[in-house]
Write an enzyme that holds these catalytic residues in place. Structure first.
Site, mmCIF file in Angstrom:
data_model
loop_
_atom_site.group_PDB
_atom_site.id
_atom_site.type_symbol
_atom_site.label_atom_id
_atom_site.label_comp_id
_atom_site.label_asym_id
_atom_site.label_seq_id
_atom_site.Cartn_x
_atom_site.Cartn_y
_atom_site.Cartn_z
ATOM 1 N N GLY A 34 0.912 -1.444 -0.047
ATOM 2 C CA GLY A 34 -0.127 -0.134 -0.061
ATOM 3 C C GLY A 34 0.860 1.365 0.012
ATOM 4 C CG ASN A 36 -3.923 4.257 9.862
ATOM 5 O OD1 ASN A 36 -3.972 5.232 9.396
ATOM 6 N ND2 ASN A 36 -2.777 3.965 10.617
ATOM 7 C CD GLN A 44 -6.609 -0.013 8.206
ATOM 8 O OE1 GLN A 44 -7.626 -0.793 8.490
ATOM 9 N NE2 GLN A 44 -5.244 -0.028 8.492
ATOM 10 C CB SER A 66 -2.235 -2.655 1.492
ATOM 11 O OG SER A 66 -1.266 -3.562 2.216
ATOM 12 C CB THR A 101 9.514 -10.982 -12.532
ATOM 13 O OG1 THR A 101 10.545 -10.954 -13.779
ATOM 14 C CG2 THR A 101 8.580 -12.455 -12.917
ATOM 15 C CB CYS A 103 3.827 2.820 11.118
ATOM 16 S SG CYS A 103 2.777 1.773 10.060
HETATM 17 C C1 LIG Z 1 -1.470 -0.169 6.610
HETATM 18 C C2 LIG Z 1 -1.721 1.070 5.848
HETATM 19 C C3 LIG Z 1 -0.689 1.473 4.797
HETATM 20 C C4 LIG Z 1 0.492 0.744 4.197
HETATM 21 O O1 LIG Z 1 0.211 -0.405 3.633
HETATM 22 P P1 LIG Z 1 1.563 -1.435 3.464
HETATM 23 O O2 LIG Z 1 1.060 -2.555 2.557
HETATM 24 O O3 LIG Z 1 1.656 -1.903 4.678
HETATM 25 O O4 LIG Z 1 2.374 -0.636 2.736
HETATM 26 C C5 LIG Z 1 -1.324 2.546 4.109
HETATM 27 N N1 LIG Z 1 -2.138 3.458 4.680
HETATM 28 C C6 LIG Z 1 -2.739 2.948 5.623
HETATM 29 C C7 LIG Z 1 -4.152 3.567 6.016
HETATM 30 C C8 LIG Z 1 -2.781 1.854 6.288
HETATM 31 O O5 LIG Z 1 -3.517 1.234 7.246
#
Ligand SMILES: *Cc1c(COP(=O)(O)O)cnc(C)c1O
Length: 397
Positions: free
Chosen positions: A70, A151, A179, A199, A237, A324
């Site tokens: 994501g 999130n 989310q 994601s 790939t 994070c």
């Molecule tokens: C988890 C998250 C991301 C990041 O996605 P990843 O696939 O872990 O890089 C970005 N935005 C939000 C709102 C998220 O919850």
């Protein structure tokens, strides 16, 4: 009892996702760019996966670009929209204060490169205001990027209305829907979305795969130079097993969306009602525009970190905010943006549910959290200090 209540950080893989991935790992080893039968086999599977993902968003397959996560989709969309804007002399971007760091840090980089960013306030309820968005749009605005679902506090932004404002003003609209996709209905046409990030690992697919939706009329430039993969725009790939798994997981989530939403919402509401009974607590984010699975609370007089450690000992996996930012001692930028004082933002707890959770688990959480909060308060100098100015809510009568 063991309870996994950190689904906004990541989810467990579903059986469907694993069943799609395992045979792909073993048998679909051909390179989709190869002309022979093993290559063609992988390529057909890839086409099917792209079609399935597109269908869930009401998009066309050629509007879907698979990415590594994501975060990558956010980086790509925002960087590209900025580049396209700069070509026309437009270097102003609008976002808001509670975005994920994948968005915020990309914007910070663009600011260093001479772009100007307006961060809309989100008010106490965590929502942006349409009149404030309208007032912020300028002649040189090239992009509005506002997340679909937050999130940390689960608030759902008025995406459709924001998209309509952007359409009317001729400004590109990107949304970080990581989310939202697989959790609530998302329709890129009805929601007036130009670009969208998703994601896999937030809806039971494996980690390390995501996608960017980009409306076909937008001429995206290459993000990763290399081969002809992803219409030449993202070389490398393709991660066939992960992509097939994500498509299968998304398809399943979308097919069961209403049922899952009803189940998760019922658990969420019970959690909120139960946790609200804890003295000096508050539930964060607008109560109405709220994702089914995310519950965020602040408890005065305690440290979120100690709460998490104690809950972990009790078998409950939760979070203080986003995965994070944990590990840093700064309170969450999201809670601070709601206008919450530092000392209260420190005592935050996020419980995020999915369809695999049960009411029994919710009951267990509701038995543990009030006790742990009470115990921590009894050891907390901050709480003792508070008791000098208020009656002890734990004393009978
Ligand atoms: C988890 C998250 C991301 C990041 O996605 P990843 O696939 O872990 O890089 C970005 N935005 C939000 C709102 C998220 O919850």
């Amino acid at each position: 009892m063991f309870v996994y209540a950190d689904n906004a950080a990541t989810t467990a893989m579903s059986k469907t996702a694993a069943d799609a991935m395992l045979p792909a790992l073993r048998e679909l080893y051909g390179n989709p760019s190869s002309l022979h039968q093993k290559g063609r086999e992988a390529n057909y599977a890839l086409m099917d996966a792209r079609e399935a993902v597109a269908k869930c968003l009401n998009a066309e397959p050629r509007e879907i670009y698979f990415t590594g996560c994501g975060t990558e989709a956010d980086n790509w969309a925002i960087t590209e929209a900025a580049r396209m804007g700069a070509e026309k002399g437009k270097k102003h971007i609008i976002s808001d204060a509670i975005e994920h760091h994948a968005v915020l840090h990309t914007l910070k980089r663009l600011e260093k490169q001479g772009f100007e960013v307006t961060y809309l306030p989100v008010h106490e309820d965590g929502l942006v205001r349409l009149d404030e968005l309208k007032a912020a749009i300028r002649e040189d605005t090239c992009l509005v990027t506002v997340m679909y679902v937050n999130n940390e506090i689960g608030t759902i932004q008025p995406i459709r209305e924001i998209g309509a404002v952007c359409r009317e003003k001729g400004v590109l609209f990107h949304t970080d829907a990581v989310q939202a996709v697989g959790h609530i209905p998302v329709d890129v046409i009805a929601d007036n979305i130009d670009m969208l990030s998703l994601s896999g690992h937030k809806f039971h697919a494996p980690k390390g795969v995501g996608a960017l939706y980009c409306k076909k009329s937008i001429k995206l430039k290459n993000f990763i130079e290399g081969g002809a993969q992803e219409r030449g725009k993202r070389g490398g790939t393709e991660a066939i097993p992960a992509i097939l798994s994500m498509a299968a997981a998304l398809k399943e989530s979308c097919e069961n969306l209403e049922e899952n939403m009803a189940k998760i919402t019922a658990m969420r509401d019970k959690l909120i009602a139960g946790l609200s009974k804890i003295p000096n607590s508050r539930c964060n984010g607008d109560p109405e525009h709220k994702a089914p699975g995310v519950v965020s609370f602040c408890f005065e007089g305690i440290e979120g970190e100690s709460l998490l450690l104690r809950l972990d000992l009790a078998g409950i996996c939760a979070s203080s905010g986003s995965a994070c930012t944990s590990g840093s001692l700064d309170p969450s930028h999201v809670l601070l943006a709601l206008g919450m004082p530092h000392e209260i933002a420190h005592g935050s707890l996020r419980l995020s549910l999915c369809e695999y959770n049960t009411m029994e688990e919710v009951d267990y959480i509701l038995q543990q959290v009030p006790e742990v909060v009470k115990t921590l308060r009894q050891m907390s100098p901050v709480w003792m200090h508070m008791l000098e100015k208020m009656p002890d809510p734990y004393k009978e009568g």
